[in-house]
Scaffold this motif. Structure first.
Motif, PDB file in Angstrom:
ATOM      1  N   ARG A  10      -7.105  -7.028  15.758  1.00 25.05           N
ATOM      2  CA  ARG A  10      -8.252  -7.119  14.633  1.00 25.05           C
ATOM      3  C   ARG A  10      -7.558  -6.657  13.341  1.00 25.05           C
ATOM      4  O   ARG A  10      -7.097  -5.911  13.173  1.00 25.05           O
ATOM      5  N   LEU A  40     -11.428  -4.044  -2.547  1.00 18.40           N
ATOM      6  CA  LEU A  40     -10.951  -3.518  -1.082  1.00 18.40           C
ATOM      7  C   LEU A  40     -12.340  -3.400  -0.115  1.00 18.40           C
ATOM      8  O   LEU A  40     -12.281  -3.708   0.954  1.00 18.40           O
ATOM      9  N   ARG A  41     -13.316  -2.881  -0.795  1.00 15.44           N
ATOM     10  CA  ARG A  41     -14.521  -2.732   0.024  1.00 15.44           C
ATOM     11  C   ARG A  41     -14.925  -4.138   0.569  1.00 15.44           C
ATOM     12  O   ARG A  41     -15.483  -4.386   1.481  1.00 15.44           O
ATOM     13  N   LEU A  73     -12.122   9.518   4.875  1.00 13.39           N
ATOM     14  CA  LEU A  73     -11.271   8.409   3.932  1.00 13.39           C
ATOM     15  C   LEU A  73     -11.985   8.374   2.828  1.00 13.39           C
ATOM     16  O   LEU A  73     -11.418   8.303   1.557  1.00 13.39           O
ATOM     17  N   VAL A  74     -13.225   8.549   2.737  1.00 11.95           N
ATOM     18  CA  VAL A  74     -14.116   8.411   1.538  1.00 11.95           C
ATOM     19  C   VAL A  74     -13.526   9.614   0.488  1.00 11.95           C
ATOM     20  O   VAL A  74     -13.346   9.547  -0.469  1.00 11.95           O
ATOM     21  N   ARG A 133     -14.485   8.621   8.795  1.00  8.66           N
ATOM     22  CA  ARG A 133     -15.173   7.438   7.424  1.00  8.66           C
ATOM     23  C   ARG A 133     -15.422   8.352   6.518  1.00  8.66           C
ATOM     24  O   ARG A 133     -14.811   8.156   5.221  1.00  8.66           O
ATOM     25  N   ARG A 178      -2.149  -5.981  -2.601  1.00  7.60           N
ATOM     26  CA  ARG A 178      -1.015  -5.941  -1.717  1.00  7.60           C
ATOM     27  C   ARG A 178      -1.628  -6.665  -0.301  1.00  7.60           C
ATOM     28  O   ARG A 178      -2.648  -6.685  -0.015  1.00  7.60           O
ATOM     29  N   ASP A 179      -0.703  -7.261   0.630  1.00  8.13           N
ATOM     30  CA  ASP A 179      -0.964  -7.852   1.739  1.00  8.13           C
ATOM     31  C   ASP A 179      -0.844  -6.526   2.603  1.00  8.13           C
ATOM     32  O   ASP A 179      -0.232  -5.589   2.402  1.00  8.13           O
ATOM     33  N   LEU A 180      -1.006  -6.742   4.174  1.00  5.35           N
ATOM     34  CA  LEU A 180      -0.580  -6.027   4.915  1.00  5.35           C
ATOM     35  C   LEU A 180       0.856  -5.488   5.134  1.00  5.35           C
ATOM     36  O   LEU A 180       1.033  -4.390   5.550  1.00  5.35           O
ATOM     37  N   GLU A 229     -12.734  -5.075   3.202  1.00  7.61           N
ATOM     38  CA  GLU A 229     -12.878  -4.253   4.481  1.00  7.61           C
ATOM     39  C   GLU A 229     -14.392  -4.686   5.004  1.00  7.61           C
ATOM     40  O   GLU A 229     -14.565  -5.068   6.438  1.00  7.61           O
ATOM     41  N   GLU A 235     -10.119   9.024  -0.902  1.00  6.07           N
ATOM     42  CA  GLU A 235     -10.294   7.773  -1.956  1.00  6.07           C
ATOM     43  C   GLU A 235     -11.118   8.644  -3.314  1.00  6.07           C
ATOM     44  O   GLU A 235     -10.593   8.233  -4.432  1.00  6.07           O
ATOM     45  N   ASP A 250      -9.291   1.239  12.136  1.00  6.15           N
ATOM     46  CA  ASP A 250      -9.770   0.025  11.677  1.00  6.15           C
ATOM     47  C   ASP A 250      -9.494   0.234  10.034  1.00  6.15           C
ATOM     48  O   ASP A 250      -9.577  -0.429   9.365  1.00  6.15           O
ATOM     49  N   GLU A 251      -9.577   1.326   9.638  1.00  3.08           N
ATOM     50  CA  GLU A 251      -9.654   2.002   8.176  1.00  3.08           C
ATOM     51  C   GLU A 251      -8.196   1.805   7.677  1.00  3.08           C
ATOM     52  O   GLU A 251      -7.786   1.731   6.507  1.00  3.08           O
ATOM     53  N   GLN A 275      -6.075  -0.655   7.879  1.00  2.00           N
ATOM     54  CA  GLN A 275      -5.736  -1.871   7.036  1.00  2.00           C
ATOM     55  C   GLN A 275      -6.259  -1.641   5.506  1.00  2.00           C
ATOM     56  O   GLN A 275      -5.382  -2.054   4.405  1.00  2.00           O
ATOM     57  N   PHE A 276      -7.335  -1.123   5.503  1.00  2.00           N
ATOM     58  CA  PHE A 276      -7.938  -0.802   4.296  1.00  2.00           C
ATOM     59  C   PHE A 276      -7.006  -0.018   3.267  1.00  2.00           C
ATOM     60  O   PHE A 276      -6.663   0.028   2.334  1.00  2.00           O
ATOM     61  N   VAL A 277      -6.455   1.235   3.896  1.00  2.00           N
ATOM     62  CA  VAL A 277      -5.482   2.084   3.438  1.00  2.00           C
ATOM     63  C   VAL A 277      -4.305   1.142   2.878  1.00  2.00           C
ATOM     64  O   VAL A 277      -3.744   1.672   1.814  1.00  2.00           O
ATOM     65  N   THR A 278      -3.779   0.487   3.918  1.00  2.00           N
ATOM     66  CA  THR A 278      -2.536  -0.149   3.491  1.00  2.00           C
ATOM     67  C   THR A 278      -2.630  -1.167   2.415  1.00  2.00           C
ATOM     68  O   THR A 278      -1.757  -1.349   1.536  1.00  2.00           O
ATOM     69  N   LEU A 279      -3.874  -1.700   2.178  1.00  2.00           N
ATOM     70  CA  LEU A 279      -4.301  -2.763   1.011  1.00  2.00           C
ATOM     71  C   LEU A 279      -4.185  -1.806  -0.367  1.00  2.00           C
ATOM     72  O   LEU A 279      -4.513  -2.330  -1.355  1.00  2.00           O
ATOM     73  N   HIS A 280      -4.759  -0.406  -0.047  1.00  2.00           N
ATOM     74  CA  HIS A 280      -5.181   0.270  -1.228  1.00  2.00           C
ATOM     75  C   HIS A 280      -4.069   0.705  -1.987  1.00  2.00           C
ATOM     76  O   HIS A 280      -3.201   1.342  -1.712  1.00  2.00           O
ATOM     77  N   PRO A 281      -4.187   0.174  -3.254  1.00  2.31           N
ATOM     78  CA  PRO A 281      -2.671   0.711  -4.237  1.00  2.31           C
ATOM     79  C   PRO A 281      -2.679   2.120  -4.255  1.00  2.31           C
ATOM     80  O   PRO A 281      -1.764   2.617  -4.978  1.00  2.31           O
ATOM     81  N   GLU A 282      -3.935   3.022  -4.384  1.00  6.03           N
ATOM     82  CA  GLU A 282      -3.823   4.321  -4.653  1.00  6.03           C
ATOM     83  C   GLU A 282      -3.631   5.320  -3.533  1.00  6.03           C
ATOM     84  O   GLU A 282      -3.494   6.352  -3.558  1.00  6.03           O
ATOM     85  N   LEU A 283      -3.555   4.774  -2.350  1.00  9.91           N
ATOM     86  CA  LEU A 283      -3.446   5.553  -1.118  1.00  9.91           C
ATOM     87  C   LEU A 283      -1.988   4.969  -0.404  1.00  9.91           C
ATOM     88  O   LEU A 283      -1.537   3.867  -0.623  1.00  9.91           O
TER      89      LEU A 283
END
Lengths: 534, 918
Positions: free
Chosen positions: B149, B61-62, A247-248, A244, B263-265, B65, A251, A264-265, A267-275
């Motif tokens: 998930r 995003l948070r 990742l922080v 965790r 963006r999506d997945l 998440e 970011e 689990d992170e 998906q967060f990374v995939t959605l994040h435009p800066e990563l």
């Protein structure tokens, strides 16, 4: 006179203008060094930086930047090409390998690369009486020696020529010489640091070792590198054990690249435009090693039964978040020689339970006996979430009537214990080193590597027919023949079921969007010499 | 022309330069400062927007998440697992309890088969989630059924939502159900983000930001803003996954908007997230910064203006003083004082100016003195050189010296020159002298003066001998010549100087002053020496002049003599030229005569043949006619008067036609005679007779009619028959002869006619319009005998206009050129004669394909008397005359030659050329 006055005024006016412009633009300076620095956040610190004495991926990754071997893999392939040697010749009987060294190469400490340095690098790990065959005080040993025990002698035949003689014809030898354990080290540095050399590595690679403290390893660009100069001036590896937190850090920009992000992170990374998330098939396997030397897993039927008890779907989906494929054997499908379904045990908990119950009745299995399941808490490239995998495996095993006790510890202790065969079963993995099936099958299943204390064959399988097959494969130089032999070997291993193969993972490397040129080698490592900062 | 120049005073220039120098940096500073400040403000706002955008995206995003975590959390609740494994109907109740710990969302739970068994709207507001639920077939549920998930952004029409899926597994990791949480990214969601961000937030569905945005803006009536203009230009950038920025006004307030893709997945852009930062403070800061900078710049400028005025005045004042002083000095006022007291460079300059003025004054005084001397010297020189008589020269010298040097006595002796021009410097003769009495009045009498200066001669002789000069302050004290000097009234100082010319002493000049007068100075001596040089020159000039005059007189006499001789020679030459001219004319004439000779030879040749023919034929004719007269008699005897008459009549009738017949070949004769024999046999002619006449008739080409007609006269004996036929033959012969003679005469007539038109002997030699072709053709006729059979003449005539020519002379041109061509060909070859019109005139080319003319010959072919023919064959005037004649026409003749082609081209002007006037 008047003209001169006007010109004079004009010039002084211009000078003013220039001065003002300079003041106005003063905020823009030259690009700072930060641009050429890359910080990598990873789950663990290196254990040691002596290539001959490390096995963990974190250490190997550093060694790959600092050291070079006689040969290496051509980028993006498992084909072997010249590195510190510019040419080599093999004698008719396949025993004498003559190498000519690259000219004008020096170690980072200025020591010239010559035949003597090559001989020194080999002998210090192969010859136990060598003055720099270091004792085991730092928890490191020359474990890789087993891979090179076929070497009879290493001699300098000239200032730039080395002859390596091996005991018999051995096809994967070239691939072995491309591996990091036989990287060439600076003899003067080894002599200077002695026992402490593992903290002061000196090689010839694209990056030179800078410093190592508090889980932070700093590498500097080797300005005298003989090959293509890396674009990065500095490469820093930082151990951030908490996923965790990694990742922080990514970011926030504290690190530029991070490994082993929690599934689990992702998906967060995939959605994040800066990563940016980079995925690549990894040359690895994760498995449960069944200690064939200890009851009840000394019985092949027990091993076969538990192989049917494991449901890989939750492993892949829950523990790897889909970043993996179920394993059907030791070799990943991308490895040449791969044979599908060598472990042909479909998930069938009812059957497993039935078989085990039969064995209980037979007296082979004591259902009340606790099975010690050794698990490392440190995420590995092939095992990003070891805890969950362990629990899924544990519950699957309990489902079929076994009692399982988790023994969780930090990776180096975990490895230490496994080599001493303390476990019944253990959660482990393997990263292919030299692109040869031998590197999986011989290393992980042959009796030669089941020596207590420095074993890699962690199921301690001792099987003569398999041993014969694996040696035969080593002595054949035809790839097709070898492929055929390895198919038989895999089938034999599958039948013996010394493992429960779990999954082959996919590599996930996360980088900030301004890091360019990330490429992942077939060995699963980022090729840092190609990376640059925007 | 003088160019006009604007004159600006130094002070104003200085002030202007200083003002400009001050203004420029002030303006630049203002401009740079303003742009730096404005850019800085904009950059700051942009950076702030970017930061807020990053923060906003992170918050979003948070939140996404968190929803995932909440789904996972919910899925791991034991009571939920229990409800699903034991009694699915209690699931909703379990959710109600669990949802208290979760954020607002639509919660749905399915069992292990995917069937939705529970649905809970944790907010209670129904319309927020209307139509947003999942079914068992939804991808979210299906994913959960494979243990997956996940949390992702989904687009549902015009709105975006976050959907989190988590598999529900029991303690043994067996799948018992799936939980799906859904939260729309709506205005309320935007409000949440705004609360954390402190900036307004917009969320727009679709990659093109095409939908109406979900916004946190509330208008002044408390309603949520829901319509706006989509950011047109930025859409493509955003849809490609980049950030974009723009300034726009929302609800009447200025904002800077930052857009970032959602963006999506799969990495596809599902929508756009935007933050809006208020620009009002920035605009305010901008305005005040601009104002302060402008004020500062204006203040600086005013200050600079004042400073410039002050400085320029201070610098310019002493300069002005200096300027006035300099102008005064330049205008000659050297008394001008420049009162500049400054200690700077201008002060130094003023002082230097003062020094300069003083030095100037001194120099001017010296110059004036020197000027006076030079004027005197010049006058003396002019006076001396203006005379050329020696005596006058000497007198002038002495007068000038005496006047300039204020003398009491001045005497000039000359060295005596003997006859041979050699001189003895010790023998001096008094040239001129001048003296004043004690009362300073000039002594008029020459003799008195001569007597007065007489005693000084020995002094002069001494000086001449030493070739130097003597200067003595007080002659009364002179050891040797004191007495002589005193007797010459010189009781003061004296100078004696020799007159030298080209290294030899010409004379001596002695000057003296009285005791009251100032002694001679160096300057006086120099002056005297200059006089002496001038005098020496003048004396020599005078001598030379005398000699020149003498020489001139002698020369004049000689010239006169020579002129008479030359006159005689000239007369002689004139005569010779006349003779030459005559000779040339004769030569030209003889060439023309030679041409005429050729002509005559040709004509003679031409006439000769027909004449010979006539002579020969005439002889035959005479015989035949003689024979015929005798035949008459015999015919009468043979045929009787009627028969003879008929026969003769008939013969006379057919004879002319027969005489026209060509002679028949012997073969034909033989064949014809046989036929004639047959015909005669049929006509009862005796075979002997027939044989006797058949051949003769055949030779006359007699036809059947003739034979038939004649047969009655041939019925007699062979000899009679023969006689009749012979008579016929004789008649034919007479006709033939007559025709031959006629032809010969016609030919002669033609030649004579050509000759006539060729020479135009019967016409005046005047220029007349003529057809050139006719002339060429006539020439060809005349020259026909020279153009042997081997020479082919080809004509390429163009339609030529008539041009004014001297016909007979031009014919000579053609004759010469064609004759030359024929000669060059040596009897075999081709001559082309071409004519064409060119440049208002005509061109005639005579071209032969002979061996060509060698280069060295080529250069000279048009020279008179040049010939390549052997001596005696030609005069060599041929082509010379051609050129002469063509020149006379104002035309041009040129020649080009190479082996195989030699072309003479004659161009004749269409109008009369310049030669017409000559």
């Amino acid at each position: 006179m008047y003209t001169a006055l006007v010109i004079g005024r004009l010039f002084s006016g211009l000078a003013w203008l220039v001065l003002l412009c300079c003041l106005a633009c003063g905020t823009k300076g030259p690009p700072t060094d930060e641009a050429a620095t890359l910080i990598v956040g990873r789950a663990a610190d290196a254990i040691g930086l002596d290539p001959a004495r490390v096995t963990d991926n974190e250490s190997v990754e550093i060694c790959a930047q600092v050291y070079e071997s006689l040969l290496r893999y051509r980028t993006g392939t498992t084909e072997v090409e010249a590195a510190l040697a510019v040419a080599w010749e093999v004698s008719e009987d396949g025993r004498q390998w003559d190498f000519t060294l690259r000219e004008g190469v020096t170690f980072h400490d200025g020591t010239p690369l010559n035949a003597e340095a090559v001989v020194f690098s080999f002998r210090r790990q192969l010859d136990e009486n060598h003055p720099y065959h270091l004792t085991d005080s730092s928890g490191l040993d020359f474990g890789w020696r087993a891979n090179y025990k076929n070497i009879v002698s290493v001699e300098a035949t000239g200032n730039r020529t080395v002859r390596i003689t091996i005991d018999r014809k051995f096809a994967p030898f070239a691939a072995n010489l491309a591996m990091f354990p036989v990287a060439i080290v600076s003899p003067s540095a080894v002599k200077e640091w002695g026992e402490e050399y593992y903290r002061h590595p000196v090689g010839t690679g694209p990056f030179a070792f800078g410093e190592w403290s508090d889980g932070r390893i700093v590498l500097e660009r080797n300005a005298h590198y003989w090959g293509v100069l890396p674009k990065l001036a500095r490469l820093i590896f930082k151990a951030i054990p908490d996923a965790r937190q990694r990742l922080v850090a990514l970011e926030s920009g504290a690190v530029d690249v991070a490994y082993s992000i929690l599934p689990d992170e992702q998906q967060f990374v995939t959605l994040h435009p800066e990563l940016t998330l980079y995925r690549a098939p990894a040359n690895n396997v994760s498995y449960v090693a069944l200690n064939t030397q200890k009851a009840p897993f000394d019985d092949v039927r027990v091993r076969q039964a538990v192989n049917r008890a494991i449901n890989r779907e939750p492993v892949v989906k829950l523990a790897y978040q889909g970043m993996a494929i179920p394993a059907e054997g030791a070799l990943p499908p991308t490895q040449w020689g791969y044979s599908p379904k060598s472990f042909d045990y479909a998930y069938d908990p009812m059957r497993a339970r039935d078989e085990l119950e039969a064995l209980v009745l037979e007296g082979v299995l004591d259902p009340d006996e606790e099975i010690a399941f050794f698990v490392a808490t440190t995420p590995r490239p092939y095992l990003p979430n070891p805890g969950m995998v362990a629990r899924i495996v544990k519950s699957n095993l309990e489902e079929v009537g076994l009692r399982v006790r988790l023994v969780e510890q930090e990776f180096s202790s975990h490895l230490e214990e496994l080599r001493r065969a303390k476990h019944h079963i253990s959660l482990m993995g393997w990263v292919g080193d030299n692109g040869d099936p031998d590197n999986y099958l011989y290393v992980l299943f042959d009796k030669d590597n089941a020596k207590l204390g420095r074993a890699r064959n962690l199921s301690f399988l001792v099987d003569e027919p398999l041993h014969t097959l694996l040696l035969e494969a080593q002595q054949s130089s035809e790839r097709a023949t070898r492929s055929e032999i390895y198919k038989r070997a895999q089938s034999r291993i599958g039948a013996l079921a010394p493992w429960i193969p779990l999954v082959h993972s996919q590599i996930a490397v996360v980088a900030r969007a301004d890091v360019l040129g990330i490429e992942i080698s077939p060995a699963g490592q980022v090729l840092f010499e190609k990376v640059e900062r925007r | 022309m003088r160019t006009w120049r604007f004159r600006l005073r130094l002070r104003h220039k200085l002030a202007a330069s200083l003002v400009i120098a001050a203004l420029l940096p002030v303006l630049v500073a203002y401009w740079v400062g303003a742009s730096v400040v404005l850019r800085g403000l904009e950059r700051g706002l942009r950076a702030e927007t970017e930061k807020q955008l990053s923060v906003g995206i992170n918050l979003l995003l948070r939140d996404i998440e968190r929803l995932g975590h909440e789904a996972t959390h919910l899925s791991s609740r034991k009571d939920l697992v229990e409800a699903l494994t034991v009694d699915t109907t209690s699931t909703t109740e379990v959710l109600k309890v669990e949802s208290q710990y979760l954020h607002a969302a639509l919660i749905q739970v399915s069992d292990a088969t995917g069937e939705i068994v529970a649905r809970l709207n944790s907010t209670g507001s129904q319309d927020r989630f209307a139509g947003m639920g999942v079914t068992s077939a939804s991808p979210a549920v299906q994913a959960g059924l494979t243990y997956e998930r996940r949390v992702t952004v989904e687009r549902l029409g015009e709105s975006l939502m976050v959907r989190a899926t988590a598999p529900i597994v029991d303690a043994k990791f067996r799948l018992v159900g799936v939980v799906v949480l859904t939260v729309p990214l709506d205005g309320l969601f935007a409000d949440q983000l705004k609360a954390s961000l402190g900036a307004d937030v917009l969320i727009i569905a679709g990659p093109n930001a095409g939908g109406e945005p979900m916004m946190s803006f509330i208008d002044d009536r408390g309603a949520r803003l829901s319509t706006w203009n989509r950011p047109g230009g930025l859409v493509s950038e955003i849809s490609q996954g980049h950030r974009a920025f723009e300034n726009r006004s929302i609800l009447g307030n200025p904002y800077t908007l930052g857009y970032a893709p959602i963006r999506d997945l799969e990495g596809q852009v599902a929508g756009v997230f935007a933050v809006a930062l208020d620009r009002a403070p920035v605009l305010e800061a901008r305005k005040s910064a601009t104002r302060s900078l402008a004020l500062g710049a204006a203040g600086a400028f005013v200050f600079a203006l004042g400073l410039a005025g002050l400085l320029s005045r201070r610098i310019a004042r002493p300069l002005q003083t200096l300027h006035h002083g300099a102008i005064a000095i330049a205008q000659g006022d050297l008394e001008q004082k420049i009162s500049v007291t400054e200690g700077d460079e201008i002060g130094d300059l003023a002082r230097a100016f003062s020094h300069m003025t003083t030095a100037l004054k001194e120099n001017q005084r010296r110059l004036a003195a020197r000027m006076r001397e030079i004027v005197a010297l010049h006058d003396a020189g002019r006076a001396v050189s203006s005379v050329i008589e020696t005596d006058q020269v000497l007198r002038k010298v002495v007068d000038s010296v005496a006047r300039v040097l204020h003398l009491r006595v001045c005497a000039l002796w000359l060295v005596d020159q003997n006859e041979e021009g050699t001189s003895d410097p010790t023998r001096l003769l008094l040239g001129a002298a001048r003296a004043k009495r004690s009362d300073m009045r000039t002594i008029g009498s020459k003799d008195v003066v001569a007597e007065l200066v007489g005693p000084l001669r020995s002094l002069a002789e001494d000086v001449a001998a030493s070739r130097g000069s003597l200067r003595f302050e007080d002659m009364r004290l002179h050891p040797k010549h004191a007495k002589a000097a005193l007797s010459a009234t010189i009781d003061g100082s004296l100078i004696a100087s020799v007159l030298e010319r080209k290294g030899s002493v010409v004379g001596v000049i002695v000057v003296g002053r009285g005791a009251q007068a100032r002694a001679f100075s160096d300057a006086d001596e120099n002056l005297l020496s200059t006089f002496a040089d001038q005098a020496a020159t003048a004396i020599e000039n005078a001598n030379l002049y005398a000699r020149v005059r003498r020489f001139n007189e002698e020369l004049e006499a000689k010239v006169q003599l020579r002129t008479i001789e030359l006159q005689a020679i000239n007369d002689e030459l004139g005569k010779t030229i006349t003779e030459l001219k005559e000779t040339q004319a004769q030569l030209t004439l003889s060439e023309r005569l030679a041409g005429l000779g050729q002509l005559v030879a040709g004509v003679a040749h031409e006439i000769n043949s027909p004449s010979a023919a006539i002579r020969g034929t005439a002889d035959t004719l005479a015989d035949t006619v003689g024979r015929l007269s005798t035949r008459q008699t015999r015919l009468l005897e043979m045929l009787g008067p009627k028969g003879a008459h008929d026969l003769v009549e008939y013969i006379s009738e057919v004879a002319p036609a027969l005489s026209d017949m060509r002679r028949v070949s012997p073969v034909k004769v033989r064949r014809a005679s046989k036929q004639i024999g047959d015909t005669l046999a049929k006509r009862h002619v005796q075979p002997e007779t027939a044989t006797a006449v058949a051949k003769a008739l055949a030779e006359l080409s007699a036809d059947e009619e003739l034979v038939t007609h004649l047969s009655p006269y041939l019925e007699g004996s062979a000899s009679d028959g023969r006689f009749v036929v012979d008579t016929l033959t004789d008649y034919v012969s007479v006709h033939r002869s007559t025709r031959t003679i006629q032809d010969a005469i016609r030919r002669i007539q033609r030649i004579v006619g050509s000759l006539k038109s060729y020479s135009h002997l019967d016409q005046e030699a005047a220029r007349a319009e003529a057809d050139v072709h006719e002339g060429i053709e006539n020439t060809l006729v005349i020259l026909e005998y020279q153009l042997s059979r081997g020479i082919v003449v080809q004509r390429k005539y163009a339609a030529l206009p008539s041009v004014p020519v001297y016909v007979d002379e031009l014919n000579q041109v053609w004759t010469n050129l064609i004759h030359n061509a024929a000669q060059a060909l040596g009897g075999e070859g081709q001559i082309d004669i071409e004519t064409l019109v060119r440049n208002d005139g005509i061109v005639v080319r005579i071209i032969d394909n002979g061996p060509g003319i060698p280069d060295d010959v080529m250069k000279r072919i048009f020279e008179p008397f040049f010939t390549t023919k052997a001596k005696g064959e030609g005069t060599g005037l041929g082509l010379g005359i051609v050129r002469q004649i063509v020149d006379k026409h104002g035309g041009k003749v040129t020649c080009e030659s190479k082996p195989g082609r030699t072309c003479f081209e004659v161009w004749l002007p269409g109008r009369a050329g310049s030669e017409e006037r000559a």
